[in-house]
Scaffold this motif. Structure first.
Motif, PDB file in Angstrom:
ATOM      1  N   ALA A  29       0.843  -1.201   0.000  1.00 28.19           N
ATOM      2  CA  ALA A  29       0.000   0.000   0.000  1.00 28.19           C
ATOM      3  C   ALA A  29       0.877   1.249   0.000  1.00 28.19           C
ATOM      4  O   ALA A  29       1.909   1.289   0.667  1.00 28.19           O
ATOM      5  N   VAL A  30       0.441   2.238  -0.763  1.00 30.17           N
ATOM      6  CA  VAL A  30       1.112   3.537  -0.819  1.00 30.17           C
ATOM      7  C   VAL A  30       0.240   4.536  -0.079  1.00 30.17           C
ATOM      8  O   VAL A  30      -0.912   4.771  -0.472  1.00 30.17           O
ATOM      9  N   LEU A  31       0.767   5.072   1.003  1.00 25.09           N
ATOM     10  CA  LEU A  31       0.119   6.193   1.681  1.00 25.09           C
ATOM     11  C   LEU A  31       0.688   7.427   1.014  1.00 25.09           C
ATOM     12  O   LEU A  31       1.907   7.550   0.884  1.00 25.09           O
ATOM     13  N   VAL A  66      -4.857   8.094   0.412  1.00 23.13           N
ATOM     14  CA  VAL A  66      -4.458   9.484   0.603  1.00 23.13           C
ATOM     15  C   VAL A  66      -4.488   9.808   2.096  1.00 23.13           C
ATOM     16  O   VAL A  66      -5.469   9.512   2.786  1.00 23.13           O
ATOM     17  N   VAL A  67      -3.396  10.401   2.577  1.00 21.35           N
ATOM     18  CA  VAL A  67      -3.303  10.856   3.970  1.00 21.35           C
ATOM     19  C   VAL A  67      -2.969  12.344   3.899  1.00 21.35           C
ATOM     20  O   VAL A  67      -1.838  12.722   3.610  1.00 21.35           O
ATOM     21  N   SER A  68      -3.988  13.163   4.136  1.00 17.93           N
ATOM     22  CA  SER A  68      -3.872  14.594   3.894  1.00 17.93           C
ATOM     23  C   SER A  68      -4.238  15.406   5.126  1.00 17.93           C
ATOM     24  O   SER A  68      -5.104  15.011   5.908  1.00 17.93           O
ATOM     25  N   ASN A  69      -3.607  16.558   5.246  1.00 15.57           N
ATOM     26  CA  ASN A  69      -3.963  17.498   6.310  1.00 15.57           C
ATOM     27  C   ASN A  69      -5.183  18.344   5.944  1.00 15.57           C
ATOM     28  O   ASN A  69      -5.694  19.085   6.779  1.00 15.57           O
ATOM     29  N   SER A  71      -9.116  19.399   4.744  1.00 15.19           N
ATOM     30  CA  SER A  71     -10.456  19.104   5.261  1.00 15.19           C
ATOM     31  C   SER A  71     -11.086  17.944   4.493  1.00 15.19           C
ATOM     32  O   SER A  71     -10.680  17.630   3.370  1.00 15.19           O
ATOM     33  N   ARG A  72     -12.106  17.349   5.097  1.00 15.80           N
ATOM     34  CA  ARG A  72     -12.839  16.256   4.443  1.00 15.80           C
ATOM     35  C   ARG A  72     -13.386  16.725   3.086  1.00 15.80           C
ATOM     36  O   ARG A  72     -13.275  16.015   2.085  1.00 15.80           O
ATOM     37  N   LYS A  73     -13.959  17.920   3.043  1.00 13.98           N
ATOM     38  CA  LYS A  73     -14.544  18.440   1.811  1.00 13.98           C
ATOM     39  C   LYS A  73     -13.500  18.541   0.704  1.00 13.98           C
ATOM     40  O   LYS A  73     -13.742  18.121  -0.429  1.00 13.98           O
ATOM     41  N   ARG A  74     -12.330  19.076   1.021  1.00 14.25           N
ATOM     42  CA  ARG A  74     -11.264  19.254   0.025  1.00 14.25           C
ATOM     43  C   ARG A  74     -10.755  17.897  -0.476  1.00 14.25           C
ATOM     44  O   ARG A  74     -10.599  17.668  -1.665  1.00 14.25           O
ATOM     45  N   VAL A  75     -10.484  16.986   0.455  1.00 12.36           N
ATOM     46  CA  VAL A  75      -9.944  15.678   0.065  1.00 12.36           C
ATOM     47  C   VAL A  75     -10.996  14.874  -0.698  1.00 12.36           C
ATOM     48  O   VAL A  75     -10.699  14.279  -1.732  1.00 12.36           O
ATOM     49  N   ASP A  76     -12.224  14.888  -0.211  1.00  7.92           N
ATOM     50  CA  ASP A  76     -13.285  14.140  -0.879  1.00  7.92           C
ATOM     51  C   ASP A  76     -13.464  14.621  -2.315  1.00  7.92           C
ATOM     52  O   ASP A  76     -13.595  13.811  -3.242  1.00  7.92           O
ATOM     53  N   ARG A  77     -13.444  15.917  -2.516  1.00  7.27           N
ATOM     54  CA  ARG A  77     -13.574  16.501  -3.857  1.00  7.27           C
ATOM     55  C   ARG A  77     -12.434  16.032  -4.767  1.00  7.27           C
ATOM     56  O   ARG A  77     -12.638  15.704  -5.924  1.00  7.27           O
ATOM     57  N   ALA A  78     -11.226  15.982  -4.220  1.00 11.31           N
ATOM     58  CA  ALA A  78     -10.051  15.629  -5.020  1.00 11.31           C
ATOM     59  C   ALA A  78      -9.974  14.138  -5.339  1.00 11.31           C
ATOM     60  O   ALA A  78      -9.556  13.763  -6.430  1.00 11.31           O
ATOM     61  N   VAL A  79     -10.361  13.278  -4.414  1.00 14.21           N
ATOM     62  CA  VAL A  79     -10.179  11.834  -4.634  1.00 14.21           C
ATOM     63  C   VAL A  79     -11.424  11.139  -5.183  1.00 14.21           C
ATOM     64  O   VAL A  79     -11.328  10.021  -5.665  1.00 14.21           O
ATOM     65  N   ALA A  80     -12.579  11.788  -5.123  1.00 14.11           N
ATOM     66  CA  ALA A  80     -13.823  11.157  -5.588  1.00 14.11           C
ATOM     67  C   ALA A  80     -13.722  10.620  -7.019  1.00 14.11           C
ATOM     68  O   ALA A  80     -14.159   9.493  -7.276  1.00 14.11           O
ATOM     69  N   PRO A  85      -9.545   5.745  -1.127  1.00 13.29           N
ATOM     70  CA  PRO A  85      -9.801   5.930   0.289  1.00 13.29           C
ATOM     71  C   PRO A  85      -8.862   7.004   0.846  1.00 13.29           C
ATOM     72  O   PRO A  85      -7.806   7.268   0.262  1.00 13.29           O
ATOM     73  N   TYR A  86      -9.259   7.596   1.966  1.00  9.12           N
ATOM     74  CA  TYR A  86      -8.413   8.665   2.504  1.00  9.12           C
ATOM     75  C   TYR A  86      -8.599   8.871   3.993  1.00  9.12           C
ATOM     76  O   TYR A  86      -9.592   8.466   4.576  1.00  9.12           O
ATOM     77  N   ILE A  87      -7.602   9.526   4.545  1.00  6.65           N
ATOM     78  CA  ILE A  87      -7.644  10.076   5.905  1.00  6.65           C
ATOM     79  C   ILE A  87      -7.521  11.582   5.714  1.00  6.65           C
ATOM     80  O   ILE A  87      -6.575  12.046   5.091  1.00  6.65           O
ATOM     81  N   HIS A  88      -8.493  12.335   6.205  1.00 10.03           N
ATOM     82  CA  HIS A  88      -8.410  13.790   6.146  1.00 10.03           C
ATOM     83  C   HIS A  88      -7.986  14.316   7.517  1.00 10.03           C
ATOM     84  O   HIS A  88      -7.986  13.579   8.497  1.00 10.03           O
ATOM     85  N   ARG A  89      -7.588  15.575   7.564  1.00  6.69           N
ATOM     86  CA  ARG A  89      -7.111  16.177   8.819  1.00  6.69           C
ATOM     87  C   ARG A  89      -6.141  15.234   9.538  1.00  6.69           C
ATOM     88  O   ARG A  89      -6.281  14.954  10.720  1.00  6.69           O
TER      89      ARG A  89
END
Length: 180
Positions: A29-31, A66-69, A71-80, A85-89
């Motif tokens: 897996a690549v984080l 994706v492991v990003s600092n 927000s959920r909204k920003r990450v969800d928009r980018a990875v959708a 899958p992702y971890i936000h904040r």
């Protein structure tokens, strides 16, 4: 102290990480960081090159998380569009987000690698989680305002890393030589 910022590998571009190289290093897996690592910080839509790379990893059975600092909204928009899958904040440089990803997807530290474009957040968090790391060059030379201060500090850290570890150089792939 500077050794806490030392990446396992330095690879020019995340797309240079091939499934064969990852598998040869036991990586399942690549984080990955999001902005300026996986996508340009100002282009959440990604590129055809990103889609191709993600397809190659998926076909090889290598998961991308994706492991990003951000927000959920920003990450969800980018990875959708990529169904990632992702971890936000994630709170990098703290280890919380990386450890959460390991727990959520039942991964061992030895099976993952953290890829990011920042020594002060991505690499520090990986090293303090005892996860191998790949520093990549930022996709864009410009950054969001919040990252600009880190970049100034990183120049000094990188200078000291290269002084202490002359073998620390940019590579085109994950060859057998590591910097640890």
């Amino acid at each position: 102290m500077v050794s806490g910022f030392k990446p396992t590998w330095m690879v020019t571009n995340i797309y240079d990480l091939t499934p064969a190289q990852l598998k040869a290093n036991g990586i399942k897996a690549v984080l990955t960081d999001l902005d300026n690592t996986l996508i340009a910080w100002n282009n959440p839509d990604g590129t055809p090159e990103l889609r191709h790379w993600l397809t190659l990893l998926e076909l090889a059975g290598i998961q991308v998380i994706v492991v990003s600092n951000n927000s959920r909204k920003r990450v969800d928009r980018a990875v959708a569009p990529f169904d990632l899958p992702y971890i936000h904040r994630a709170l990098k440089p703290l280890t919380w987000g990386l450890k959460r990803a390991l727990r959520r997807w039942h991964l061992q530290k030895s099976e993952v690698v953290m890829v990011g474009d920042q020594l002060l957040t991505d690499i520090w968090a990986a090293n303090h989680s005892r996860i191998r790391s790949v520093l990549v060059r930022p996709i864009l030379k410009s950054d969001a305002w919040i990252t600009k201060g880190n970049r100034l500090l990183e120049k000094g850290v990188m200078w000291e890393l290269r002084r202490r570890y002359p073998e620390l150089t940019w590579q085109e792939d994950l060859n057998e030589r590591t910097t640890h």
